[in-house]
Design a protein around this motif. Structure first.
Motif, mmCIF file in Angstrom:
data_model
loop_
_atom_site.group_PDB
_atom_site.id
_atom_site.type_symbol
_atom_site.label_atom_id
_atom_site.label_comp_id
_atom_site.label_asym_id
_atom_site.label_seq_id
_atom_site.Cartn_x
_atom_site.Cartn_y
_atom_site.Cartn_z
ATOM 1 N N ASP A 1 0.845 -1.196 0.000
ATOM 2 C CA ASP A 1 0.000 0.000 0.000
ATOM 3 C C ASP A 1 0.881 1.246 0.000
ATOM 4 O OD1 ASP A 1 -1.881 1.992 0.266
ATOM 5 O OD2 ASP A 1 -2.575 1.373 2.246
ATOM 6 N N PRO A 2 1.075 1.832 -1.172
ATOM 7 C CA PRO A 2 1.936 3.020 -1.228
ATOM 8 C C PRO A 2 1.340 4.226 -0.498
ATOM 9 C CG PRO A 2 0.861 2.662 -3.333
ATOM 10 C CD PRO A 2 0.538 1.479 -2.474
ATOM 11 N N TYR A 3 0.079 4.161 -0.123
ATOM 12 C CA TYR A 3 -0.601 5.264 0.549
ATOM 13 C C TYR A 3 -0.732 5.044 2.057
ATOM 14 C CZ TYR A 3 -1.778 6.423 -4.240
ATOM 15 O OH TYR A 3 -1.699 6.724 -5.571
ATOM 16 N N GLN A 4 -0.050 4.047 2.588
ATOM 17 C CA GLN A 4 -0.201 3.705 4.004
ATOM 18 C C GLN A 4 0.092 4.893 4.930
ATOM 19 O OE1 GLN A 4 2.503 0.756 5.524
ATOM 20 N NE2 GLN A 4 1.266 0.392 7.342
ATOM 21 N N LEU A 5 1.179 5.584 4.705
ATOM 22 C CA LEU A 5 1.541 6.723 5.560
ATOM 23 C C LEU A 5 0.495 7.835 5.441
ATOM 24 C CD1 LEU A 5 3.505 7.959 7.542
ATOM 25 C CD2 LEU A 5 4.857 8.788 5.617
ATOM 26 N N GLN A 6 0.044 8.119 4.220
ATOM 27 C CA GLN A 6 -0.982 9.139 4.030
ATOM 28 C C GLN A 6 -2.268 8.754 4.763
ATOM 29 O OE1 GLN A 6 -2.312 9.806 -0.011
ATOM 30 N NE2 GLN A 6 -3.205 11.780 0.508
ATOM 31 N N ARG A 7 -2.654 7.493 4.701
ATOM 32 C CA ARG A 7 -3.858 7.031 5.396
ATOM 33 C C ARG A 7 -3.730 7.256 6.906
ATOM 34 N NH1 ARG A 7 -6.695 4.107 1.577
ATOM 35 N NH2 ARG A 7 -5.423 3.181 -0.052
ATOM 36 N N LYS A 8 -2.585 6.901 7.464
ATOM 37 C CA LYS A 8 -2.367 7.079 8.907
ATOM 38 C C LYS A 8 -2.442 8.555 9.288
ATOM 39 C CE LYS A 8 0.368 2.980 9.865
ATOM 40 N NZ LYS A 8 1.627 2.459 10.394
ATOM 41 N N ARG A 9 -1.835 9.405 8.482
ATOM 42 C CA ARG A 9 -1.861 10.845 8.778
ATOM 43 C C ARG A 9 -3.279 11.401 8.705
ATOM 44 N NH1 ARG A 9 3.456 12.547 5.336
ATOM 45 N NH2 ARG A 9 4.971 12.036 6.964
ATOM 46 N N LEU A 10 -4.045 10.985 7.706
ATOM 47 C CA LEU A 10 -5.420 11.476 7.572
ATOM 48 C C LEU A 10 -6.283 11.025 8.746
ATOM 49 C CD1 LEU A 10 -6.023 10.985 3.749
ATOM 50 C CD2 LEU A 10 -5.798 13.157 4.981
ATOM 51 N N ILE A 11 -6.126 9.784 9.165
ATOM 52 C CA ILE A 11 -6.896 9.286 10.308
ATOM 53 C C ILE A 11 -6.517 10.072 11.562
ATOM 54 C CG2 ILE A 11 -7.249 7.297 11.827
ATOM 55 C CD1 ILE A 11 -7.025 5.545 9.238
ATOM 56 N N PHE A 12 -5.237 10.322 11.760
ATOM 57 C CA PHE A 12 -4.800 11.099 12.912
ATOM 58 C C PHE A 12 -5.402 12.499 12.870
ATOM 59 C CE2 PHE A 12 -2.041 14.066 15.098
ATOM 60 C CZ PHE A 12 -1.876 13.452 16.326
ATOM 61 N N ARG A 13 -5.283 13.174 11.723
ATOM 62 C CA ARG A 13 -5.823 14.540 11.589
ATOM 63 C C ARG A 13 -7.326 14.576 11.823
ATOM 64 N NH1 ARG A 13 -4.202 16.443 5.942
ATOM 65 N NH2 ARG A 13 -5.618 18.142 6.458
ATOM 66 N N ALA A 14 -8.025 13.567 11.350
ATOM 67 C CA ALA A 14 -9.478 13.522 11.526
ATOM 68 C C ALA A 14 -9.861 13.345 12.988
ATOM 69 C CB ALA A 14 -10.068 12.389 10.688
ATOM 70 N N ASN A 15 -9.034 12.666 13.749
ATOM 71 C CA ASN A 15 -9.311 12.435 15.168
ATOM 72 C C ASN A 15 -8.845 13.567 16.066
ATOM 73 O OD1 ASN A 15 -10.581 9.807 15.871
ATOM 74 N ND2 ASN A 15 -8.996 9.048 14.488
ATOM 75 N N HIS A 16 -8.131 14.532 15.519
ATOM 76 C CA HIS A 16 -7.571 15.636 16.316
ATOM 77 C C HIS A 16 -7.890 16.977 15.668
ATOM 78 C CE1 HIS A 16 -5.274 12.091 17.512
ATOM 79 N NE2 HIS A 16 -5.226 12.673 18.702
ATOM 80 N N ARG A 17 -9.175 17.263 15.536
ATOM 81 C CA ARG A 17 -9.633 18.481 14.871
ATOM 82 C C ARG A 17 -9.646 19.688 15.793
ATOM 83 N NH1 ARG A 17 -9.889 19.186 9.728
ATOM 84 N NH2 ARG A 17 -11.647 20.561 10.015
ATOM 85 N N GLY A 18 -9.891 19.471 17.059
ATOM 86 C CA GLY A 18 -9.946 20.587 17.991
ATOM 87 C C GLY A 18 -11.284 20.714 18.697
ATOM 88 N N THR A 19 -12.332 20.174 18.093
ATOM 89 C CA THR A 19 -13.623 20.142 18.784
ATOM 90 C C THR A 19 -14.037 18.689 18.937
ATOM 91 O OG1 THR A 19 -14.951 20.245 16.758
ATOM 92 C CG2 THR A 19 -14.354 22.349 17.778
ATOM 93 N N LYS A 20 -14.650 18.391 20.032
ATOM 94 C CA LYS A 20 -15.038 17.007 20.306
ATOM 95 C C LYS A 20 -16.006 16.480 19.245
ATOM 96 C CE LYS A 20 -16.155 13.991 24.064
ATOM 97 N NZ LYS A 20 -16.073 13.875 25.492
ATOM 98 N N GLU A 21 -16.944 17.331 18.821
ATOM 99 C CA GLU A 21 -17.927 16.914 17.830
ATOM 100 C C GLU A 21 -17.258 16.536 16.506
ATOM 101 O OE1 GLU A 21 -17.992 19.746 19.540
ATOM 102 O OE2 GLU A 21 -19.795 19.649 20.781
ATOM 103 N N ALA A 22 -16.334 17.381 16.068
ATOM 104 C CA ALA A 22 -15.626 17.103 14.815
ATOM 105 C C ALA A 22 -14.727 15.882 14.954
ATOM 106 C CB ALA A 22 -14.812 18.318 14.387
ATOM 107 N N ASP A 23 -14.076 15.751 16.111
ATOM 108 C CA ASP A 23 -13.241 14.572 16.343
ATOM 109 C C ASP A 23 -14.070 13.298 16.229
ATOM 110 O OD1 ASP A 23 -11.165 16.312 16.879
ATOM 111 O OD2 ASP A 23 -11.113 15.914 19.039
#
Length: 93
Positions: free
Chosen positions: A8-30
């Motif tokens: 999976d050449p996109y493995q690192l990108q997938r991990k970064r996107l999941i991390f960013r999605a879980n750390h948005r700054g508001t609980k609702e968005a997280d």
């Protein structure tokens, strides 16, 4: 190099996107974006990864208003990922 990163050449990108999605700054968005990312990002195509990456650059209030139907989704952001996010919200929250 691990076998997963070779297949999976996109493995690192997938991990970064999941991390960013879980750390948005508001609980609702997280909760909304984090759960969505954990469910769908591992299966996204490269185009969908780009769409989601762009989506994460937008403001939480805008995303929330579009997903809940409070405001219409602008045509520039009306992608397959946004449609999937809107249907995910209806099912999971």
């Amino acid at each position: 190099m691990t076998e997963a990163s070779m297949t999976d050449p996109y493995q690192l990108q997938r991990k970064r996107l999941i991390f960013r999605a879980n750390h948005r700054g508001t609980k609702e968005a997280d909760l909304l974006l984090g759960r969505f990312a954990e469910r769908y990002v591992p299966e996204f195509t490269s185009e969908q990864l780009q769409q989601f990456d762009h989506l994460l650059t937008l403001s939480d209030p805008d995303i929330y208003d579009w997903v809940t139907g409070k405001n219409p989704i602008p045509s520039t952001h009306n992608t397959s990922v946004m449609a999937l996010l809107a249907s995910f919200r209806l099912i999971n929250l």
